[in-house]
Design an enzyme around this catalytic site. Structure first.
Site, PDB file in Angstrom:
ATOM      1  N   PRO A  88      44.008 -33.188   1.901  1.00 34.60           N
ATOM      2  CA  PRO A  88      43.841 -34.357   1.036  1.00 34.60           C
ATOM      3  C   PRO A  88      42.542 -34.293   0.230  1.00 34.60           C
ATOM      4  O   PRO A  88      42.369 -34.975  -0.763  1.00 34.60           O
ATOM      5  CB  PRO A  88      43.830 -35.539   2.007  1.00 34.60           C
ATOM      6  CG  PRO A  88      43.665 -34.980   3.355  1.00 34.60           C
ATOM      7  CD  PRO A  88      44.043 -33.545   3.319  1.00 34.60           C
ATOM      8  N   GLU A 115      42.171 -32.927  12.071  1.00 37.19           N
ATOM      9  CA  GLU A 115      41.274 -33.338  10.982  1.00 37.19           C
ATOM     10  C   GLU A 115      41.030 -32.174  10.022  1.00 37.19           C
ATOM     11  O   GLU A 115      40.173 -32.247   9.167  1.00 37.19           O
ATOM     12  CB  GLU A 115      39.931 -33.812  11.568  1.00 37.19           C
ATOM     13  CG  GLU A 115      40.058 -35.033  12.467  1.00 37.19           C
ATOM     14  CD  GLU A 115      40.834 -36.155  11.815  1.00 37.19           C
ATOM     15  OE1 GLU A 115      41.830 -36.604  12.397  1.00 37.19           O
ATOM     16  OE2 GLU A 115      40.474 -36.545  10.690  1.00 37.19           O
ATOM     17  N   ARG A 158      60.555 -21.535  -7.978  1.00 30.59           N
ATOM     18  CA  ARG A 158      61.553 -21.848  -9.007  1.00 30.59           C
ATOM     19  C   ARG A 158      61.136 -21.293 -10.374  1.00 30.59           C
ATOM     20  O   ARG A 158      61.977 -21.148 -11.261  1.00 30.59           O
ATOM     21  CB  ARG A 158      61.810 -23.337  -9.129  1.00 30.59           C
ATOM     22  CG  ARG A 158      60.655 -24.156  -9.667  1.00 30.59           C
ATOM     23  CD  ARG A 158      60.966 -25.636  -9.685  1.00 30.59           C
ATOM     24  NE  ARG A 158      61.914 -25.990 -10.716  1.00 30.59           N
ATOM     25  CZ  ARG A 158      61.600 -26.198 -12.000  1.00 30.59           C
ATOM     26  NH1 ARG A 158      60.337 -26.060 -12.388  1.00 30.59           N
ATOM     27  NH2 ARG A 158      62.510 -26.531 -12.874  1.00 30.59           N
ATOM     28  N   ASP A 173      61.166 -28.531 -18.308  1.00 25.78           N
ATOM     29  CA  ASP A 173      60.759 -29.407 -17.216  1.00 25.78           C
ATOM     30  C   ASP A 173      59.987 -30.608 -17.722  1.00 25.78           C
ATOM     31  O   ASP A 173      59.341 -30.527 -18.758  1.00 25.78           O
ATOM     32  CB  ASP A 173      59.745 -28.652 -16.334  1.00 25.78           C
ATOM     33  CG  ASP A 173      60.434 -27.843 -15.266  1.00 25.78           C
ATOM     34  OD1 ASP A 173      61.623 -28.097 -15.027  1.00 25.78           O
ATOM     35  OD2 ASP A 173      59.795 -26.970 -14.698  1.00 25.78           O
TER      36      ASP A 173
HETATM   37  N1  JAH Z   1      47.581 -33.977  -0.391  1.00 24.09           N
HETATM   38  C1  JAH Z   1      48.577 -34.055   0.659  1.00 24.09           C
HETATM   39  C2  JAH Z   1      48.023 -33.611   2.011  1.00 24.09           C
HETATM   40  C3  JAH Z   1      47.862 -32.289   2.317  1.00 24.09           C
HETATM   41  C4  JAH Z   1      47.394 -31.950   3.603  1.00 24.09           C
HETATM   42  C5  JAH Z   1      47.087 -32.965   4.502  1.00 24.09           C
HETATM   43  C6  JAH Z   1      46.574 -32.654   5.850  1.00 24.09           C
HETATM   44  C7  JAH Z   1      46.474 -33.672   6.784  1.00 24.09           C
HETATM   45  C8  JAH Z   1      45.979 -33.403   8.056  1.00 24.09           C
HETATM   46  C9  JAH Z   1      45.569 -32.114   8.397  1.00 24.09           C
HETATM   47  C10 JAH Z   1      45.665 -31.099   7.459  1.00 24.09           C
HETATM   48  C11 JAH Z   1      46.175 -31.368   6.188  1.00 24.09           C
HETATM   49  N2  JAH Z   1      47.248 -34.274   4.149  1.00 24.09           N
HETATM   50  C12 JAH Z   1      47.694 -34.580   2.914  1.00 24.09           C
END
Ligand code: JAH
Length: 243
Positions: A88, A115, A158, A173
């Site tokens: 994230p 995490e 794709r 697209d």
């Molecule tokens: N952008 C979307 C996304 C990608 C990965 C994760 C994530 C959550 C926990 C641990 C490792 C990756 N969360 C949201």
């Protein structure tokens, strides 16, 4: 293209072997290898995580396990991959990213859980000259990176030559011209009292193209004004501005 995925839930990536992507693998357009991170643990509990330095909630994935896994998977093929870490906290993954990665000879996805992965794993890889992209597919937090890998692999594969039956659809697209796709229709002409827009059945290809462009501009202005604002000057012609 070779794609490697390292994860503690290999089964989560099974959908990559279905449908269009499955056919691309069967056709030899893509080689996919999914690896279980726990194969590189050495303790009876196969521990992949530990408590975070500095305290706080949750657990962090251990650098030793990830370092060994990455070294082993990298060595499986002479091609140097782009290493992708879904998080994230990453830079946004966009159609442009998919286009860029479609040109890579190898992608290696490192799926974190908990995490996330000890930062030194990324720092060590970058320190060895490996390209590492920490990317986000959207502003929400998942439980791990696997779902994001499904999304990104589909968006990239794709685009590979020979994968889509009709390459034109990749060119037309949403996002390829910077606008959202407008509405689409097929038979029957009227369904539950709703008719297909007349112009689409007119056979007047100029009028159809104009109508489709107007619907795309309208939808983009309504739903994603940020995309409209980001369009380069030259992208909108006089007729577009009149819209
Ligand atoms: N952008 C979307 C996304 C990608 C990965 C994760 C994530 C959550 C926990 C641990 C490792 C990756 N969360 C949201």
């Amino acid at each position: 293209m070779r794609i490697d995925v390292i994860t503690i839930f290999p089964g989560y990536l099974a959908p990559l072997r279905e449908a269009l992507l499955g056919r691309a693998i069967a056709a030899g357009l893509v080689d996919l290898d999914v690896h279980d991170l726990r194969d590189w643990t050495h303790d009876v509990h196969q521990a992949v995580d530990d408590a975070p330095y500095g305290g706080g909630p949750g657990m962090v994935m251990r650098p030793q396990v990830w370092g060994e896994a990455l070294d082993a998977v990298l060595a499986r093929d002479a091609r140097t991959p782009r290493i992708v870490v879904p998080t994230p906290a990453g830079r946004p993954f966009t159609q442009a990213t998919a286009q860029e990665w479609a040109g890579a000879e190898r992608l290696l996805f490192a799926c974190g859980r908990y995490e996330g992965i000890d930062q030194r794993v990324v720092d060590d890889a970058r320190g060895r000259g490996l390209p590492v992209d920490e990317v986000s597919i959207g502003d929400y937090v998942l439980v791990g990176g696997e779902a994001a890998v499904l999304v990104m692999v589909e968006a990239v594969v794709r685009l590979l030559p020979g994968v889509l039956g009709n390459p034109a659809s990749a060119e037309q697209d949403s996002f390829s011209d910077g606008l959202l796709e407008g509405p689409a229709y097929t038979r029957p002409e009227t369904w539950r009292g709703l008719a297909v827009p007349e112009v689409l059945r007119s056979g007047n290809h100029a009028a159809i193209a104009r109508w489709r462009r107007d619907r795309a501009l309208e939808r983009t202005a309504q739903r994603r004004p940020d995309l409209l604002a980001a369009l380069p000057e030259r992208a909108l012609d006089k007729a577009d501005r009149a819209f």
